[in-house]
Design a protein around this motif. Sequence first.
Motif, PDB file in Angstrom:
ATOM      1  N   PRO A  20      -1.732   3.350   4.845  1.00  0.00           N
ATOM      2  CA  PRO A  20      -1.256   3.692   3.846  1.00  0.00           C
ATOM      3  C   PRO A  20      -2.025   4.950   3.395  1.00  0.00           C
ATOM      4  O   PRO A  20      -3.337   4.865   3.510  1.00  0.00           O
ATOM      5  CB  PRO A  20      -1.442   2.688   2.694  1.00  0.00           C
ATOM      6  N   LYS A  22      -1.226   6.899   0.478  1.00  0.00           N
ATOM      7  CA  LYS A  22      -1.295   7.119  -0.873  1.00  0.00           C
ATOM      8  C   LYS A  22      -0.313   6.064  -1.409  1.00  0.00           C
ATOM      9  O   LYS A  22       0.818   6.087  -1.202  1.00  0.00           O
ATOM     10  CB  LYS A  22      -1.019   8.504  -1.490  1.00  0.00           C
ATOM     11  N   ALA A  24       1.765   2.656  -2.627  1.00  0.00           N
ATOM     12  CA  ALA A  24       1.926   1.185  -1.965  1.00  0.00           C
ATOM     13  C   ALA A  24       2.390   1.520  -0.454  1.00  0.00           C
ATOM     14  O   ALA A  24       3.062   2.396  -0.202  1.00  0.00           O
ATOM     15  CB  ALA A  24       3.108   0.548  -2.726  1.00  0.00           C
ATOM     16  N   SER A  25       2.008   0.536   0.137  1.00  0.00           N
ATOM     17  CA  SER A  25       2.128   0.586   1.814  1.00  0.00           C
ATOM     18  C   SER A  25       3.550   0.078   2.193  1.00  0.00           C
ATOM     19  O   SER A  25       4.289  -0.229   1.144  1.00  0.00           O
ATOM     20  CB  SER A  25       1.135  -0.027   2.368  1.00  0.00           C
ATOM     21  N   SER A  27       5.167  -3.036   4.873  1.00  0.00           N
ATOM     22  CA  SER A  27       4.466  -3.950   5.556  1.00  0.00           C
ATOM     23  C   SER A  27       4.259  -3.561   6.868  1.00  0.00           C
ATOM     24  O   SER A  27       5.317  -3.148   7.622  1.00  0.00           O
ATOM     25  CB  SER A  27       4.967  -5.312   5.332  1.00  0.00           C
ATOM     26  N   ARG A 174       3.248   8.798  -3.143  1.00  0.00           N
ATOM     27  CA  ARG A 174       3.301   7.757  -2.052  1.00  0.00           C
ATOM     28  C   ARG A 174       3.579   8.438  -0.813  1.00  0.00           C
ATOM     29  O   ARG A 174       4.299   9.217  -0.478  1.00  0.00           O
ATOM     30  CB  ARG A 174       4.362   6.720  -2.401  1.00  0.00           C
ATOM     31  N   GLU A 175       2.674   7.802   0.009  1.00  0.00           N
ATOM     32  CA  GLU A 175       2.851   8.421   1.654  1.00  0.00           C
ATOM     33  C   GLU A 175       2.217   7.211   2.420  1.00  0.00           C
ATOM     34  O   GLU A 175       1.211   6.735   2.334  1.00  0.00           O
ATOM     35  CB  GLU A 175       1.989   9.478   1.596  1.00  0.00           C
ATOM     36  N   VAL A 176       2.931   6.968   3.439  1.00  0.00           N
ATOM     37  CA  VAL A 176       2.482   6.185   4.352  1.00  0.00           C
ATOM     38  C   VAL A 176       2.393   6.826   5.809  1.00  0.00           C
ATOM     39  O   VAL A 176       3.524   7.573   5.962  1.00  0.00           O
ATOM     40  CB  VAL A 176       3.366   4.788   4.490  1.00  0.00           C
TER      41      VAL A 176
END
Length: 183
Positions: A20, A22, A24-25, A27, A174-176
């Motif tokens: 993750p 930034k 929420a990740s 799963s 958000r970034e994963v």
Amino acid sequence: MFTVFRGGRSGAWRVTRFAPVKGASLSPTPALSVVHSLTIALPIMPSPTSWRLAGVASHLRYAERAEKKQLDASPAEIGRPEATYAALIPIKKSAAWWELTQEERRQIFEDKSHHIASSLKYLPAIARQLYHSRDLGEPFDFLTWFEYAPAHADEFEELVRTLRATEEWRYVEREVDIRMERE
Ligand code: HEM
């Protein structure tokens, strides 16, 4: 045509790193599959620990003629046999970004952040495909996909570091970062 990424127990890509960056990740899953589909609803999720993200390859929004010419001059196809490493980086930008006008976004994206100008040198080593998700009501606005040979792994890290330090990235909420490998 939709492109559907599914994280789960099986798939052509074996996940090597799941970070993750930034917000929420997702799963973490051991594998990832990529499916091109006429319907966004497929494939059916086999287990509660898997996830799916969909996007569409679309037209350019910000690139100008001269930049498009430069991009087209170094074509880097997805699916090259030597490109056994891949990255899927889903990104969501903030409401503040989407409230800007197209011109204001272009200014941040290129005039201030040099997204295209400073990334061009990574072509054709890094093959890329951008998928748009925002208008599909998906959790991310963009699904960015990259493929490269192991020999270019350090360059890819440098590229990602450079982009994350730009003004454009201040609008990323958000970034994963998912890295993969295939045989
Ligand atoms: C958009 C080039 C690497 C994330 C774009 C666009 C171009 C581009 C031409 C589309 C502009 C348009 O719509 O007119 C490149 C090149 C790269 C590179 C040449 C290096 C090989 C990356 C990386 C990431 C990334 C590593 C993520 C870490 C994005 C995102 C967009 C985008 C999120 C959509 C921006 C928006 O529409 O707001 N890139 N890029 N790019 N790229 Fe890159």
